[in-house]
Motif scaffolding. Structure first.
Motif, PDB file in Angstrom:
ATOM      1  N   SER A  51      26.813  10.912  -4.108  1.00  0.00           N
ATOM      2  CA  SER A  51      26.301   9.553  -4.279  1.00  0.00           C
ATOM      3  C   SER A  51      26.424   8.734  -3.003  1.00  0.00           C
ATOM      4  O   SER A  51      25.591   7.872  -2.725  1.00  0.00           O
ATOM      5  CB  SER A  51      27.047   8.852  -5.421  1.00  0.00           C
ATOM      6  OG  SER A  51      26.721   9.432  -6.670  1.00  0.00           O
ATOM      7  N   ALA A  85      23.562   9.803  -0.962  1.00  0.00           N
ATOM      8  CA  ALA A  85      22.341   9.364  -1.642  1.00  0.00           C
ATOM      9  C   ALA A  85      22.131   7.868  -1.466  1.00  0.00           C
ATOM     10  O   ALA A  85      21.015   7.409  -1.208  1.00  0.00           O
ATOM     11  CB  ALA A  85      22.404   9.721  -3.127  1.00  0.00           C
ATOM     12  N   ASP A  86      23.214   7.097  -1.584  1.00  0.00           N
ATOM     13  CA  ASP A  86      23.094   5.647  -1.407  1.00  0.00           C
ATOM     14  C   ASP A  86      22.798   5.284   0.041  1.00  0.00           C
ATOM     15  O   ASP A  86      22.105   4.293   0.310  1.00  0.00           O
ATOM     16  CB  ASP A  86      24.362   4.945  -1.883  1.00  0.00           C
ATOM     17  CG  ASP A  86      24.227   4.435  -3.305  1.00  0.00           C
ATOM     18  OD1 ASP A  86      23.593   5.145  -4.123  1.00  0.00           O
ATOM     19  OD2 ASP A  86      24.722   3.337  -3.609  1.00  0.00           O
ATOM     20  N   THR A  92      19.652  17.232 -12.806  1.00  0.00           N
ATOM     21  CA  THR A  92      20.266  16.443 -11.738  1.00  0.00           C
ATOM     22  C   THR A  92      19.685  16.806 -10.375  1.00  0.00           C
ATOM     23  O   THR A  92      19.377  15.917  -9.560  1.00  0.00           O
ATOM     24  CB  THR A  92      21.796  16.664 -11.719  1.00  0.00           C
ATOM     25  OG1 THR A  92      22.344  16.310 -12.990  1.00  0.00           O
ATOM     26  CG2 THR A  92      22.458  15.821 -10.635  1.00  0.00           C
ATOM     27  N   TYR A 125      17.617  14.252  -7.973  1.00  0.00           N
ATOM     28  CA  TYR A 125      18.082  13.912  -6.626  1.00  0.00           C
ATOM     29  C   TYR A 125      17.041  14.283  -5.574  1.00  0.00           C
ATOM     30  O   TYR A 125      16.833  13.539  -4.598  1.00  0.00           O
ATOM     31  CB  TYR A 125      19.399  14.612  -6.318  1.00  0.00           C
ATOM     32  CG  TYR A 125      20.620  13.780  -6.623  1.00  0.00           C
ATOM     33  CD1 TYR A 125      20.926  12.649  -5.879  1.00  0.00           C
ATOM     34  CD2 TYR A 125      21.469  14.120  -7.672  1.00  0.00           C
ATOM     35  CE1 TYR A 125      22.053  11.885  -6.153  1.00  0.00           C
ATOM     36  CE2 TYR A 125      22.600  13.360  -7.963  1.00  0.00           C
ATOM     37  CZ  TYR A 125      22.878  12.246  -7.208  1.00  0.00           C
ATOM     38  OH  TYR A 125      23.989  11.482  -7.490  1.00  0.00           O
ATOM     39  N   LYS A 156      15.501   8.591  -9.507  1.00  0.00           N
ATOM     40  CA  LYS A 156      16.784   8.035  -9.930  1.00  0.00           C
ATOM     41  C   LYS A 156      16.887   8.036 -11.446  1.00  0.00           C
ATOM     42  O   LYS A 156      17.959   8.334 -12.005  1.00  0.00           O
ATOM     43  CB  LYS A 156      16.955   6.618  -9.389  1.00  0.00           C
ATOM     44  CG  LYS A 156      18.327   6.029  -9.680  1.00  0.00           C
ATOM     45  CD  LYS A 156      18.574   4.756  -8.904  1.00  0.00           C
ATOM     46  CE  LYS A 156      20.006   4.275  -9.142  1.00  0.00           C
ATOM     47  NZ  LYS A 156      20.343   3.077  -8.350  1.00  0.00           N
ATOM     48  N   ASN A 203      20.197  10.208 -13.105  1.00  0.00           N
ATOM     49  CA  ASN A 203      21.390   9.465 -13.509  1.00  0.00           C
ATOM     50  C   ASN A 203      21.984   9.866 -14.862  1.00  0.00           C
ATOM     51  O   ASN A 203      23.198  10.036 -14.966  1.00  0.00           O
ATOM     52  CB  ASN A 203      21.109   7.962 -13.470  1.00  0.00           C
ATOM     53  CG  ASN A 203      21.306   7.384 -12.090  1.00  0.00           C
ATOM     54  OD1 ASN A 203      21.045   8.052 -11.099  1.00  0.00           O
ATOM     55  ND2 ASN A 203      21.752   6.147 -12.000  1.00  0.00           N
ATOM     56  N   ARG A 223      23.848  13.250 -14.586  1.00  0.00           N
ATOM     57  CA  ARG A 223      25.004  13.080 -13.700  1.00  0.00           C
ATOM     58  C   ARG A 223      26.112  12.311 -14.405  1.00  0.00           C
ATOM     59  O   ARG A 223      27.295  12.669 -14.326  1.00  0.00           O
ATOM     60  CB  ARG A 223      24.587  12.333 -12.433  1.00  0.00           C
ATOM     61  CG  ARG A 223      25.698  12.181 -11.400  1.00  0.00           C
ATOM     62  CD  ARG A 223      25.461  10.974 -10.517  1.00  0.00           C
ATOM     63  NE  ARG A 223      25.479   9.734 -11.279  1.00  0.00           N
ATOM     64  CZ  ARG A 223      25.072   8.563 -10.791  1.00  0.00           C
ATOM     65  NH1 ARG A 223      24.581   8.493  -9.559  1.00  0.00           N
ATOM     66  NH2 ARG A 223      25.137   7.466 -11.534  1.00  0.00           N
ATOM     67  N   ASP A 224      25.759  11.229 -15.117  1.00  0.00           N
ATOM     68  CA  ASP A 224      26.771  10.442 -15.810  1.00  0.00           C
ATOM     69  C   ASP A 224      27.412  11.222 -16.950  1.00  0.00           C
ATOM     70  O   ASP A 224      28.606  11.057 -17.236  1.00  0.00           O
ATOM     71  CB  ASP A 224      26.156   9.146 -16.351  1.00  0.00           C
ATOM     72  CG  ASP A 224      25.908   8.119 -15.253  1.00  0.00           C
ATOM     73  OD1 ASP A 224      26.419   8.306 -14.135  1.00  0.00           O
ATOM     74  OD2 ASP A 224      25.203   7.126 -15.518  1.00  0.00           O
ATOM     75  N   HIS A 272      34.193   7.180  -8.454  1.00  0.00           N
ATOM     76  CA  HIS A 272      32.817   7.566  -8.129  1.00  0.00           C
ATOM     77  C   HIS A 272      32.043   6.378  -7.574  1.00  0.00           C
ATOM     78  O   HIS A 272      31.317   6.500  -6.587  1.00  0.00           O
ATOM     79  CB  HIS A 272      32.117   8.119  -9.376  1.00  0.00           C
ATOM     80  CG  HIS A 272      30.675   8.442  -9.158  1.00  0.00           C
ATOM     81  ND1 HIS A 272      29.652   7.555  -9.469  1.00  0.00           N
ATOM     82  CD2 HIS A 272      30.074   9.543  -8.627  1.00  0.00           C
ATOM     83  CE1 HIS A 272      28.497   8.108  -9.151  1.00  0.00           C
ATOM     84  NE2 HIS A 272      28.717   9.296  -8.636  1.00  0.00           N
ATOM     85  N   LYS A 273      32.200   5.212  -8.195  1.00  0.00           N
ATOM     86  CA  LYS A 273      31.480   4.019  -7.738  1.00  0.00           C
ATOM     87  C   LYS A 273      31.963   3.562  -6.368  1.00  0.00           C
ATOM     88  O   LYS A 273      31.172   3.085  -5.551  1.00  0.00           O
ATOM     89  CB  LYS A 273      31.645   2.885  -8.756  1.00  0.00           C
ATOM     90  CG  LYS A 273      30.711   1.703  -8.506  1.00  0.00           C
ATOM     91  CD  LYS A 273      29.258   2.138  -8.584  1.00  0.00           C
ATOM     92  CE  LYS A 273      28.301   1.039  -8.172  1.00  0.00           C
ATOM     93  NZ  LYS A 273      26.895   1.483  -8.211  1.00  0.00           N
ATOM     94  N   ASP A 330      30.269   5.763  -3.949  1.00  0.00           N
ATOM     95  CA  ASP A 330      28.857   5.415  -4.011  1.00  0.00           C
ATOM     96  C   ASP A 330      28.564   4.182  -3.158  1.00  0.00           C
ATOM     97  O   ASP A 330      27.633   4.163  -2.348  1.00  0.00           O
ATOM     98  CB  ASP A 330      28.488   5.169  -5.484  1.00  0.00           C
ATOM     99  CG  ASP A 330      27.045   4.764  -5.678  1.00  0.00           C
ATOM    100  OD1 ASP A 330      26.231   5.639  -6.004  1.00  0.00           O
ATOM    101  OD2 ASP A 330      26.726   3.565  -5.534  1.00  0.00           O
TER     102      ASP A 330
END
Length: 386
Positions: free
Chosen positions: A11, A14-15, A71, A75, A105, A109, A112-113, A132-133, A136
Motif C-alpha cells: 500500500s 501503491a499510494d 487483489t 492492483y 481500486k 480493496n 485485500r481488506d 497498515h494505514k 499506507d
C-alpha cells in the motif's frame, strides 16, 4: 504481523503511485484543455466508481474465495493506469484513465481488506488495520513530495512526473507477489471456530440488524464530513492559504492521518466500538475550524480533519471484521464502501450548493448530521457489548 507489514508496504508503494497522480491530475487535464466541469466530473465520478463497485468485488470474494487473484488484478489496473497518463494526448484519454485507475481500486480493496481481517485476528483488529494505514499514508506523503521535486526541476513536465510513478508501481507489484508466495491461503490465519458452532442457517450470508445500524451511522457521519476539494476551494477563494501551501497542508493532514490511524487502532482494541464515537465528535469540532477565515485556525482544522480521516480508515474497517463472520465479510466490505462513497459524494454536493449561499449553512449542515449519527453508534456499541 509479517503479513500485515507486507501488505502495508504494498500500500505504501501503491499510494506513492496513485496519490501522487491525484495531486497533479487536475492541472494536467487543464493543460490538455479540459474545462473545470470536466476536471470536477473526473474527480467526483472517479471517487464514486472507486467506492460503489466494491460491492460487486466483495460479492465475488465471498463466492469464489479468490483473494489473491482479485487483489492482483485490481492492483495491476489501479497502478499501471497512472504511468499511462504520460501518453495521454488529450483530456478525454486522461479522463478515461482516471476512471480506470479508480476502477482498479474498487476491484482490489475488498479482497485485500478481507485478507487483512484474517491476519488481524491474533494481533488485534485495530492494531493491525492501524499499522497498515500508517504504512499506507507514508506513501501518500512521500509520493507527492517526489513528484513536486520532479516538477520543481522540470516545471510543467507532468508527463515526466507520471513516468516516474512507474517505479513505485512496479515495486508494489513485486512485494504483492512476494506476499502471495509466502501466504498463499490467507484465510487459514483466522480460525472460524465461532462460525462452526453456529447453526447452519445463521451462516447464510444474510447481514443482521447490527450491520444496518452501523451503515446508517457511516452514512450520516460521512455526509457531514467535508471533502478536501471544498475545504481547499474555501482556502483559495478567501486567500486564507496560498496556492503553494495548500498541498503542504494536505501533506500534513495525510501524515496526521497515518499517525492517528495507528494510535486509534490500539484504542479500538481496548474499548471496542465506543471508540467510533470519536468520529462524529471530532468532526463536529473540525468543521468550524476548516471553514474559518484565519490561517492558524485553518491549520488546526486540517490537523483535526486528518485525525478524523485516520479514525475512519482504521476502525471503520476493523469493526466490520468484528461484526461480520468471514463467510460474508467480502459482501459487507463492499456494501460499506457503497454507503461510504455515496454518502461522501452526496454530502459534498450538498455542501457545495450550501457554500454558494452561506458558509454558515455548511457548518450547520455538517454539525447536525454528525450529531444525528451519535445515537446510532451508541446503540450499536451497547448491543455489541451486551
Amino acid at each position: 504481523m509479517i503479513f500485515i507489514v507486507l501488505l502495508g508496504v504494498v500500500s505504501l508503494f501503491a499510494d506513492m503511485t496513485h496519490e501522487s497522480a491525484r495531486s497533479i491530475n487536475g492541472p494536467f487535464m487543464s493543460m490538455l484543455g479540459a474545462s473545470a466541469l470536466a476536471v470536477g466530473l473526473a474527480g467526483g465520478l472517479g471517487e464514486f466508481v472507486g467506492y460503489a463497485l466494491r460491492f460487486i468485488t466483495g460479492y465475488f470474494v465471498d463466492r469464489t474465495k479468490s483473494y489473491w487473484l482479485l487483489t492482483i488484478i485490481g492492483y495491476a489496473v489501479n497502478l499501471f493506469a497512472v504511468p499511462l497518463m504520460a501518453i495521454a494526448w488529450n483530456w478525454q484519454i486522461a479522463f478515461a484513465l482516471i476512471i480506470i485507475e479508480r476502477f482498479g481500486k474498487a476491484f482490489k480493496n475488498p479482497p485485500r481488506d478481507v485478507m487483512l481481517s484474517f491476519a488481524t485476528k491474533e494481533v488485534g483488529r485495530g492494531k493491525g488495520f492501524g499499522l497498515h494505514k500508517l504504512l499506507d499514508q507514508a506513501g501518500a506523503v512521500i509520493g507527492p513530495l517526489f513528484v513536486a521535486l520532479v516538477l520543481f526541476l522540470k516545471p510543467n513536465d507532468y508527463k515526466l512526473g507520471y513516468l516516474f510513478l512507474l517505479i513505485p508501481a512496479i515495486a508494489a507489484m513485486i512485494v504483492l507477489f512476494i506476499s502471495m508466495a509466502h501466504y498463499p491461503s490467507p484465510n487459514e490465519m483466522e480460525e472460524e471456530k465461532e462460525e462452526k458452532e453456529k447453526p447452519k442457517n445463521e451462516n447464510s450470508g444474510i447481514l443482521d440488524k447490527r450491520f444496518w445500524i452501523y451503515s446508517i451511522f457511516v452514512t450520516l457521519t460521512m455526509m457531514g464530513f467535508a471533502h478536501f476539494m471544498i475545504i481547499s476551494y474555501h482556502f483559495s477563494k478567501n486567500s486564507i492559504v496560498s496556492g503553494a501551501m495548500i498541498p503542504v497542508i494536505f501533506a500534513v493532514a495525510m501524515m496526521t492521518e497515518g499517525i492517528s490511524a495507528f494510535l486509534i487502532g490500539r484504542l479500538y482494541d481496548k474499548v471496542g466500538f465506543k471508540s467510533l464515537l470519536l468520529i462524529p465528535i471530532l468532526a463536529i469540532l473540525t468543521t468550524p475550524f476548516v471553514f474559518s477565515f484565519g490561517y492558524t485556525l485553518a491549520v488546526i482544522g486540517m490537523v483535526l480533519w486528518g485525525i478524523v480521516l485516520g479514525i475512519q480508515d482504521t476502525v471503520l474497517r476493523a469493526s466490520i471484521a468484528d461484526l461480520i463472520p468471514p463467510s460474508s465479510r467480502g459482501k459487507a466490505y463492499g456494501l460499506f464502501n457503497i454507503f461510504y462513497g455515496t454518502a461522501w459524494l452526496a454530502g459534498s454536493t450538498i455542501m457545495g450548493a450550501l457554500y454558494d449561499v452561506s458558509i454558515s449553512y455548511v457548518v450547520v449542515f455538517s454539525i447536525v448530521l454528525e450529531a444525528l449519527s451519535i445515537p446510532f453508534m451508541t446503540y450499536l456499541w451497547r448491543t455489541v457489548r451486551s
